[in-house]
Design a protein around this motif. Structure first.
Motif, mmCIF file in Angstrom:
data_model
loop_
_atom_site.group_PDB
_atom_site.id
_atom_site.type_symbol
_atom_site.label_atom_id
_atom_site.label_comp_id
_atom_site.label_asym_id
_atom_site.label_seq_id
_atom_site.Cartn_x
_atom_site.Cartn_y
_atom_site.Cartn_z
ATOM 1 N N GLY A 7 0.822 -1.207 0.000
ATOM 2 C CA GLY A 7 0.000 0.000 0.000
ATOM 3 C C GLY A 7 0.851 1.250 0.000
ATOM 4 O O GLY A 7 0.498 2.257 -0.611
ATOM 5 N N ASN A 8 1.989 1.196 0.682
ATOM 6 C CA ASN A 8 2.889 2.350 0.698
ATOM 7 C C ASN A 8 3.384 2.677 -0.706
ATOM 8 O O ASN A 8 3.471 3.844 -1.079
ATOM 9 C CB ASN A 8 4.087 2.096 1.611
ATOM 10 C CG ASN A 8 3.716 2.084 3.067
ATOM 11 O OD1 ASN A 8 2.719 2.665 3.476
ATOM 12 N ND2 ASN A 8 4.505 1.399 3.865
ATOM 13 N N LEU A 10 1.912 2.101 -3.578
ATOM 14 C CA LEU A 10 0.844 2.627 -4.412
ATOM 15 C C LEU A 10 0.458 4.056 -4.050
ATOM 16 O O LEU A 10 -0.184 4.738 -4.829
ATOM 17 C CB LEU A 10 -0.382 1.712 -4.322
ATOM 18 C CG LEU A 10 -1.373 1.822 -5.466
ATOM 19 C CD1 LEU A 10 -0.701 1.639 -6.818
ATOM 20 C CD2 LEU A 10 -2.492 0.836 -5.293
ATOM 21 N N CYS A 11 0.872 4.520 -2.910
ATOM 22 C CA CYS A 11 0.558 5.883 -2.484
ATOM 23 C C CYS A 11 1.658 6.883 -2.831
ATOM 24 O O CYS A 11 1.553 8.050 -2.479
ATOM 25 C CB CYS A 11 0.300 5.905 -0.979
ATOM 26 S SG CYS A 11 -1.179 5.000 -0.523
ATOM 27 N N GLN A 12 2.693 6.438 -3.515
ATOM 28 C CA GLN A 12 3.825 7.323 -3.817
ATOM 29 C C GLN A 12 4.011 7.451 -5.325
ATOM 30 O O GLN A 12 4.279 6.470 -6.014
ATOM 31 C CB GLN A 12 5.098 6.767 -3.196
ATOM 32 C CG GLN A 12 5.026 6.685 -1.691
ATOM 33 C CD GLN A 12 6.275 6.095 -1.105
ATOM 34 O OE1 GLN A 12 7.357 6.228 -1.657
ATOM 35 N NE2 GLN A 12 6.143 5.426 0.025
ATOM 36 N N LEU A 42 -5.693 -1.704 -0.021
ATOM 37 C CA LEU A 42 -6.132 -0.675 -0.955
ATOM 38 C C LEU A 42 -7.239 0.174 -0.359
ATOM 39 O O LEU A 42 -7.209 1.400 -0.446
ATOM 40 C CB LEU A 42 -6.597 -1.306 -2.266
ATOM 41 C CG LEU A 42 -7.149 -0.327 -3.311
ATOM 42 C CD1 LEU A 42 -6.087 0.694 -3.702
ATOM 43 C CD2 LEU A 42 -7.642 -1.081 -4.524
ATOM 44 N N ARG A 45 -6.202 2.851 1.960
ATOM 45 C CA ARG A 45 -5.393 3.935 1.393
ATOM 46 C C ARG A 45 -5.934 4.438 0.063
ATOM 47 O O ARG A 45 -5.199 5.049 -0.711
ATOM 48 C CB ARG A 45 -3.973 3.440 1.189
ATOM 49 C CG ARG A 45 -3.302 3.018 2.470
ATOM 50 C CD ARG A 45 -2.023 2.280 2.192
ATOM 51 N NE ARG A 45 -1.406 1.887 3.423
ATOM 52 C CZ ARG A 45 -0.338 2.496 3.936
ATOM 53 N NH1 ARG A 45 0.220 3.488 3.317
ATOM 54 N NH2 ARG A 45 0.166 2.081 5.074
ATOM 55 N N SER A 48 -5.371 8.228 -1.074
ATOM 56 C CA SER A 48 -3.987 8.610 -1.364
ATOM 57 C C SER A 48 -3.397 7.824 -2.527
ATOM 58 O O SER A 48 -2.374 8.221 -3.082
ATOM 59 C CB SER A 48 -3.114 8.464 -0.114
ATOM 60 O OG SER A 48 -3.178 7.156 0.386
ATOM 61 N N ALA A 49 -4.048 6.731 -2.935
ATOM 62 C CA ALA A 49 -3.530 5.908 -4.028
ATOM 63 C C ALA A 49 -4.134 6.261 -5.391
ATOM 64 O O ALA A 49 -3.610 5.840 -6.417
ATOM 65 C CB ALA A 49 -3.798 4.433 -3.735
ATOM 66 N N ARG A 50 -5.196 7.032 -5.423
ATOM 67 C CA ARG A 50 -5.903 7.316 -6.680
ATOM 68 C C ARG A 50 -5.006 7.921 -7.761
ATOM 69 O O ARG A 50 -5.034 7.483 -8.906
ATOM 70 C CB ARG A 50 -7.085 8.249 -6.441
ATOM 71 C CG ARG A 50 -8.271 7.576 -5.860
ATOM 72 C CD ARG A 50 -9.401 8.585 -5.699
ATOM 73 N NE ARG A 50 -10.374 8.090 -4.782
ATOM 74 C CZ ARG A 50 -11.512 7.547 -5.156
ATOM 75 N NH1 ARG A 50 -11.808 7.428 -6.415
ATOM 76 N NH2 ARG A 50 -12.365 7.115 -4.243
ATOM 77 N N THR A 52 -1.728 7.869 -8.128
ATOM 78 C CA THR A 52 -0.711 6.927 -8.577
ATOM 79 C C THR A 52 -1.333 5.840 -9.458
ATOM 80 O O THR A 52 -0.786 5.491 -10.506
ATOM 81 C CB THR A 52 -0.004 6.282 -7.364
ATOM 82 O OG1 THR A 52 0.485 7.314 -6.527
ATOM 83 C CG2 THR A 52 1.146 5.396 -7.806
ATOM 84 N N MET A 53 -2.492 5.312 -9.048
ATOM 85 C CA MET A 53 -3.161 4.291 -9.848
ATOM 86 C C MET A 53 -3.557 4.842 -11.215
ATOM 87 O O MET A 53 -3.380 4.173 -12.236
ATOM 88 C CB MET A 53 -4.395 3.758 -9.123
ATOM 89 C CG MET A 53 -4.055 2.911 -7.924
ATOM 90 S SD MET A 53 -5.462 2.022 -7.179
ATOM 91 C CE MET A 53 -6.763 3.205 -7.160
#
Length: 74
Positions: A7-8, A10-12, A42, A45, A48-50, A52-53
């Motif tokens: 998850g980390n 995917l948030c960066q 997912l 997070r 915060s992942a949108r 990057t995804m």
């Protein structure tokens, strides 16, 4: 090729940029890569992942949500 990510990761956005850089350097087409993340990570997070995804999907990288082997009953 399927690769489990955290998850980390995917948030960066730096992670997403690194993935596309490695794909370009290796000559692997982005549509040959699927990044896998567990659903519970997912959902924790998602906001915060949108970004990057979205970036990865626009590059042609697939993202798969998988709970196999996590012990979560379906």
């Amino acid at each position: 090729m399927h690769v489990n990510i955290s998850g980390n990761d995917l948030c960066q956005m730096a992670f997403a940029e690194q993935v596309t850089r490695v794909l370009m350097q290796s000559g692997i087409p982005p549509h040959h890569l699927t990044l896998e993340i567990t659903e519970n990570i997912l959902m924790d997070r998602l906001e915060s992942a949108r970004e990057t995804m979205s970036y990865l999907r626009n590059q042609g990288v697939a993202i798969s949500v998988d709970d196999f082997g996590t012990g979560i009953p379906r």
